[in-house]
Scaffold this motif. Structure first.
Motif, short mmCIF file in Angstrom:
data_model
loop_
_atom_site.label_atom_id
_atom_site.label_comp_id
_atom_site.label_asym_id
_atom_site.label_seq_id
_atom_site.Cartn_x
_atom_site.Cartn_y
_atom_site.Cartn_z
N LEU A 377 -54.57 4.37 -46.14
CA LEU A 377 -55.53 3.26 -46.19
C LEU A 377 -55.10 2.18 -47.17
O LEU A 377 -55.40 1.00 -46.96
CB LEU A 377 -56.91 3.80 -46.59
CG LEU A 377 -57.58 4.74 -45.57
CD1 LEU A 377 -58.82 5.37 -46.18
CD2 LEU A 377 -57.95 3.98 -44.30
N LEU A 378 -54.38 2.57 -48.21
CA LEU A 378 -53.99 1.59 -49.22
C LEU A 378 -52.81 0.73 -48.79
O LEU A 378 -52.78 -0.48 -49.07
CB LEU A 378 -53.65 2.30 -50.54
CG LEU A 378 -54.83 2.84 -51.35
CD1 LEU A 378 -54.32 3.57 -52.59
CD2 LEU A 378 -55.77 1.70 -51.76
N TRP A 379 -51.81 1.31 -48.12
CA TRP A 379 -50.61 0.54 -47.84
C TRP A 379 -50.70 -0.26 -46.54
O TRP A 379 -50.13 -1.35 -46.43
CB TRP A 379 -49.36 1.44 -47.78
CG TRP A 379 -49.08 2.06 -46.45
CD1 TRP A 379 -49.49 3.28 -46.01
CD2 TRP A 379 -48.35 1.48 -45.35
NE1 TRP A 379 -49.07 3.50 -44.73
CE2 TRP A 379 -48.36 2.42 -44.30
CE3 TRP A 379 -47.68 0.26 -45.18
CZ2 TRP A 379 -47.73 2.16 -43.08
CZ3 TRP A 379 -47.06 0.02 -43.94
CH2 TRP A 379 -47.09 0.96 -42.93
N SER A 380 -51.42 0.27 -45.53
CA SER A 380 -51.35 -0.31 -44.18
C SER A 380 -51.89 -1.73 -44.13
O SER A 380 -51.25 -2.63 -43.55
CB SER A 380 -52.12 0.58 -43.19
OG SER A 380 -51.58 1.88 -43.13
N GLN A 381 -53.05 -1.98 -44.70
CA GLN A 381 -53.65 -3.31 -44.60
C GLN A 381 -52.86 -4.39 -45.34
O GLN A 381 -52.58 -5.45 -44.77
CB GLN A 381 -55.10 -3.28 -45.07
CG GLN A 381 -55.85 -4.59 -44.77
CD GLN A 381 -57.27 -4.54 -45.25
OE1 GLN A 381 -57.55 -4.09 -46.36
NE2 GLN A 381 -58.21 -4.98 -44.41
N PRO A 382 -52.45 -4.16 -46.61
CA PRO A 382 -51.64 -5.19 -47.28
C PRO A 382 -50.33 -5.48 -46.56
O PRO A 382 -49.89 -6.63 -46.49
CB PRO A 382 -51.38 -4.59 -48.67
CG PRO A 382 -52.51 -3.62 -48.88
CD PRO A 382 -52.81 -3.07 -47.53
N TRP A 383 -49.71 -4.44 -46.01
CA TRP A 383 -48.46 -4.65 -45.27
C TRP A 383 -48.70 -5.55 -44.06
O TRP A 383 -47.97 -6.52 -43.83
CB TRP A 383 -47.89 -3.31 -44.83
CG TRP A 383 -46.65 -3.45 -43.99
CD1 TRP A 383 -46.59 -3.69 -42.65
CD2 TRP A 383 -45.28 -3.39 -44.44
NE1 TRP A 383 -45.29 -3.77 -42.23
CE2 TRP A 383 -44.47 -3.59 -43.30
CE3 TRP A 383 -44.69 -3.16 -45.68
CZ2 TRP A 383 -43.07 -3.57 -43.38
CZ3 TRP A 383 -43.30 -3.14 -45.75
CH2 TRP A 383 -42.51 -3.35 -44.62
N LEU A 384 -49.74 -5.24 -43.29
CA LEU A 384 -50.00 -6.00 -42.07
C LEU A 384 -50.59 -7.38 -42.35
O LEU A 384 -50.64 -8.21 -41.45
CB LEU A 384 -50.93 -5.20 -41.15
CG LEU A 384 -50.28 -3.94 -40.55
CD1 LEU A 384 -51.31 -3.07 -39.84
CD2 LEU A 384 -49.15 -4.30 -39.59
N ALA A 385 -51.01 -7.62 -43.57
CA ALA A 385 -51.43 -8.97 -43.93
C ALA A 385 -50.22 -9.89 -44.02
O ALA A 385 -50.33 -11.11 -43.84
CB ALA A 385 -52.17 -8.95 -45.27
N GLN A 386 -49.04 -9.33 -44.28
CA GLN A 386 -47.81 -10.12 -44.40
C GLN A 386 -46.91 -10.01 -43.18
O GLN A 386 -46.15 -10.94 -42.90
CB GLN A 386 -47.02 -9.66 -45.64
CG GLN A 386 -47.76 -9.85 -46.96
CD GLN A 386 -46.87 -9.48 -48.13
OE1 GLN A 386 -45.78 -10.02 -48.30
NE2 GLN A 386 -47.33 -8.54 -48.94
#
Length: 409
Positions: A377-386
């Protein structure tokens, strides 16, 4: 038709919940001998906590998350086919290129990471499911249920027959020939728990683990034959759910509620009854395998569809919340999260990493599961924001398309 850049929140979030839920069961196979997945008697003993953890997982999780993943695969496959057709591309070319590379990923995963791979299975069965892409939802569902029933019949005749043999062979006046046949079956490789050898292997170096799997190179193909009668019907139901709008959240809330009420209580009750039966027979191996492969199939299907209805209700009602956005991102990067957990778990439990194989109790596995969920949950959203895709999603797409895909947004 949605543009390719658009996402269906229900699809992504359900895929996210599924990939998280799959870890809750797979971690047993990552950390313990293979039979521990089927019965608590195989490893950990019949202590109250070991039994309770196994029973909880069997009733609520086992097979249902994989079932959701199969539904999502069928629905996503249908979505990709529709988008290819809308753009004037060859749906067959797009689909089979994806399945070819997915199969290679799956074989690499199986031989060089973990024996519990499902990617090769999905790629193989996905090639068959494509043939039904033009069927209407009622026809897809009807034939899915027929195939599912044939699978139950296949396993039921074999394992039910073994249970009948077991009953008569264990009677005080059992026929000597029948007793001999029964004992030979129990001594066969099919019922060899092989616990000590598995522990020694997985606490050892990397290459012997790989060599063991290479020596049984046919296992991925055997897994397809063993699982096709469940996986193909679930994919077909997922395709139907995409076509009729169920899985994309287009139905009324009352309809989802009705399906959840029909399926979830009955499925949980049947699963609990099967668990109680296994407790009653002390989890003997034949009964455990029969329940695992045959008798739990119908309640597992009921709960898979019932859970899908519940999750769609939950996702649509909480769509504005940050938590759902994180779960959806986890689902959008499900391929990376799935293979990433294999890297993490084998490093944690195998001998070439931290060597914890066979050292953590079932209850002790849950904090690890929760920690990995948080990591997803922590890594997926920030990654896909970029970036447009997860790392492995990008690689798979680039290989299937035959050209490097744009990564940054």
């Amino acid at each position: 038709m949605q543009p390719e850049t658009d996402r269906y929140l229900t699809l992504d979030a359900m895929r996210g919940f599924a990939v998280m839920g799959i870890l809750a069961m797979n971690i047993v196979a990552f950390s313990m001998p293979e039979w521990a997945y089927v019965t608590p008697r195989a490893y950990g003993g019949l202590s109250a906590d070991n039994q309770a953890s196994w029973i909880f997982s069997f009733i609520f999780i086992d097979g249902k998350m994989r079932g959701l993943f199969s539904l999502m695969f069928g629905a996503s496959m249908m979505l990709i086919i529709e988008r290819a057709q809308a753009k004037g591309e060859s749906a067959a070319k797009v689909h089979y290129a994806r399945m070819f590379w997915l199969a290679l990923f799956g074989l690499a995963h199986y031989f060089f990471l973990w024996f519990g791979d499902i990617l090769f299975l999905y790629a193989s069965v996905g090639c068959i499911a494509f043939l039904f892409r033009n069927w209407e939802p009622p026809r897809l569902i009807k034939w899915a249920l027929i195939l599912f029933g044939l699978g139950i019949l296949f396993w039921g005749l074999q394992l039910g027959g073994l249970q009948v043999l077991q009953y008569f062979a264990t009677q005080p006046d059992a026929d000597p020939d029948m007793l001999k046949q029964y004992n030979e079956i129990l001594r066969s490789n099919d019922f060899d728990l092989n616990v000590e050898d598995e522990i020694a292997l997985h606490r050892g170096a990397y290459w012997p683990i790989v060599t063991e799997k290479l020596s049984e190179w046919y296992t991925p193909l055997a897994a397809v034959l063993q699982s096709i009668a469940e996986t193909l019907p679930l994919m077909m139901i997922g395709m139907a759910m995409k076509k009729n709008g169920f899985i994309t959240g287009e139905w009324d809330a009352a309809a989802y509620t009705q399906w959840a009420k029909r399926l979830v209580p009955a499925g949980l009750t049947a699963s609990a009854a099967l668990a109680a039966y296994l407790v009653f027979v002390d989890y003997d191996l034949i009964s455990s395998l029969a329940v695992f492969l045959a008798w739990s199939a119908i309640p597992r299907l009921m709960l898979t569809v019932g859970y899908a209805a519940l999750l769609i209700l939950f996702i649509t009602r909480t769509a504005h919340r940050k938590f759902i956005a994180r779960v959806a991102a986890t689902g959008q990067a499900a391929f990376t999260n799935y293979l990433g957990t294999s890297i993490l778990m084998t490093t944690l439990f195998y001998g070439y990493g931290f060597g914890l194989f066979g050292s953590v109790s079932r209850v002790g596995l849950w904090p690890i599961v929760f920690a990995v969920w948080v990591l997803m949950l922590l890594w997926s959203q920030p990654w896909l924001a970029q970036y447009r895709y997860g790392p492995l999603e990008w690689l798979w797409r680039s290989l299937a398309r035959g050209q490097v895909q744009a990564m940054t947004r």
